[in-house]
Motif scaffolding. Structure first.
Motif, PDB file in Angstrom:
ATOM      1  N   ASP A  33       0.810  -1.214   0.000  1.00  0.00           N
ATOM      2  CA  ASP A  33       0.000   0.000   0.000  1.00  0.00           C
ATOM      3  C   ASP A  33       0.849   1.272   0.000  1.00  0.00           C
ATOM      4  O   ASP A  33       0.545   2.226  -0.709  1.00  0.00           O
ATOM      5  N   ASP A  34       1.904   1.315   0.801  1.00  0.00           N
ATOM      6  CA  ASP A  34       2.717   2.525   0.914  1.00  0.00           C
ATOM      7  C   ASP A  34       3.850   2.591  -0.096  1.00  0.00           C
ATOM      8  O   ASP A  34       4.400   3.667  -0.346  1.00  0.00           O
ATOM      9  N   GLY A  35       4.236   1.458  -0.657  1.00  0.00           N
ATOM     10  CA  GLY A  35       5.269   1.428  -1.681  1.00  0.00           C
ATOM     11  C   GLY A  35       6.525   0.711  -1.228  1.00  0.00           C
ATOM     12  O   GLY A  35       6.783   0.552  -0.034  1.00  0.00           O
ATOM     13  N   TYR A  36       7.292   0.307  -2.217  1.00  0.00           N
ATOM     14  CA  TYR A  36       8.521  -0.432  -1.976  1.00  0.00           C
ATOM     15  C   TYR A  36       9.425  -0.264  -3.180  1.00  0.00           C
ATOM     16  O   TYR A  36       9.008   0.221  -4.234  1.00  0.00           O
ATOM     17  N   ARG A  37      10.660  -0.668  -3.021  1.00  0.00           N
ATOM     18  CA  ARG A  37      11.631  -0.575  -4.115  1.00  0.00           C
ATOM     19  C   ARG A  37      12.167  -1.960  -4.430  1.00  0.00           C
ATOM     20  O   ARG A  37      12.460  -2.734  -3.521  1.00  0.00           O
ATOM     21  N   LEU A  38      12.307  -2.257  -5.730  1.00  0.00           N
ATOM     22  CA  LEU A  38      12.966  -3.475  -6.190  1.00  0.00           C
ATOM     23  C   LEU A  38      14.283  -3.060  -6.824  1.00  0.00           C
ATOM     24  O   LEU A  38      14.302  -2.148  -7.655  1.00  0.00           O
ATOM     25  N   VAL A  39      15.367  -3.740  -6.442  1.00  0.00           N
ATOM     26  CA  VAL A  39      16.691  -3.385  -6.955  1.00  0.00           C
ATOM     27  C   VAL A  39      17.406  -4.653  -7.401  1.00  0.00           C
ATOM     28  O   VAL A  39      17.471  -5.633  -6.655  1.00  0.00           O
ATOM     29  N   PHE A  40      17.967  -4.611  -8.613  1.00  0.00           N
ATOM     30  CA  PHE A  40      18.880  -5.629  -9.105  1.00  0.00           C
ATOM     31  C   PHE A  40      20.228  -4.945  -9.305  1.00  0.00           C
ATOM     32  O   PHE A  40      20.339  -4.042 -10.144  1.00  0.00           O
ATOM     33  N   ASN A  41      21.234  -5.323  -8.556  1.00  0.00           N
ATOM     34  CA  ASN A  41      22.592  -4.829  -8.777  1.00  0.00           C
ATOM     35  C   ASN A  41      23.265  -5.812  -9.728  1.00  0.00           C
ATOM     36  O   ASN A  41      23.233  -7.017  -9.491  1.00  0.00           O
TER      37      ASN A  41
END
Length: 112
Positions: A77-85
């Motif tokens: 609901d509030d948001g998130y981040r997806l990261v691929f290094n």
């Protein structure tokens, strides 16, 4: 499986991890050095060195699992981040492709 790969050893069960989600093809577990209140790594169970090495089905399974984790951890609901290094200059330190699911706080931009 690659014997010298930390994430392959986690998949094999020879290194413990706090599992957040698991399917036949992916494993998600909490990062031991969290960079946000919620920090979960999602990996394919099969060894692939970098995100560009994934076939579309496996890439989709990783992304679907990342979204499942975000929902289960209360981030959707509030948001998130997806990261691929990817690669050394991209910040990759374990050369088994993994998606970071980060949330539980406001993310800044640029990231780093």
């Amino acid at each position: 499986m690659t014997e010298d790969c930390l994430f392959c050893r986690i998949v094999a069960g020879s290194v413990p991890a706090r599992v957040a989600h698991e399917t036949d093809t992916v494993l998600a577990f909490h990062d031991i050095n969290p960079q946000a209140p919620t920090h979960v790594l999602v990996i394919p169970k099969a060894h692939h060195r970098a995100v560009g090495d994934l076939d579309p089905v496996t890439a989709g399974a990783v992304l679907q699992a990342a979204h499942h984790v975000a929902k289960a951890e209360g981030l959707a609901d509030d948001g998130y981040r997806l990261v691929f290094n990817t690669g050394r200059d991209g910040g990759q330190t374990v050369f088994h492709v993994h998606c970071h699911v980060l949330g539980g706080r406001s993310m800044t931009w640029p990231p780093g």
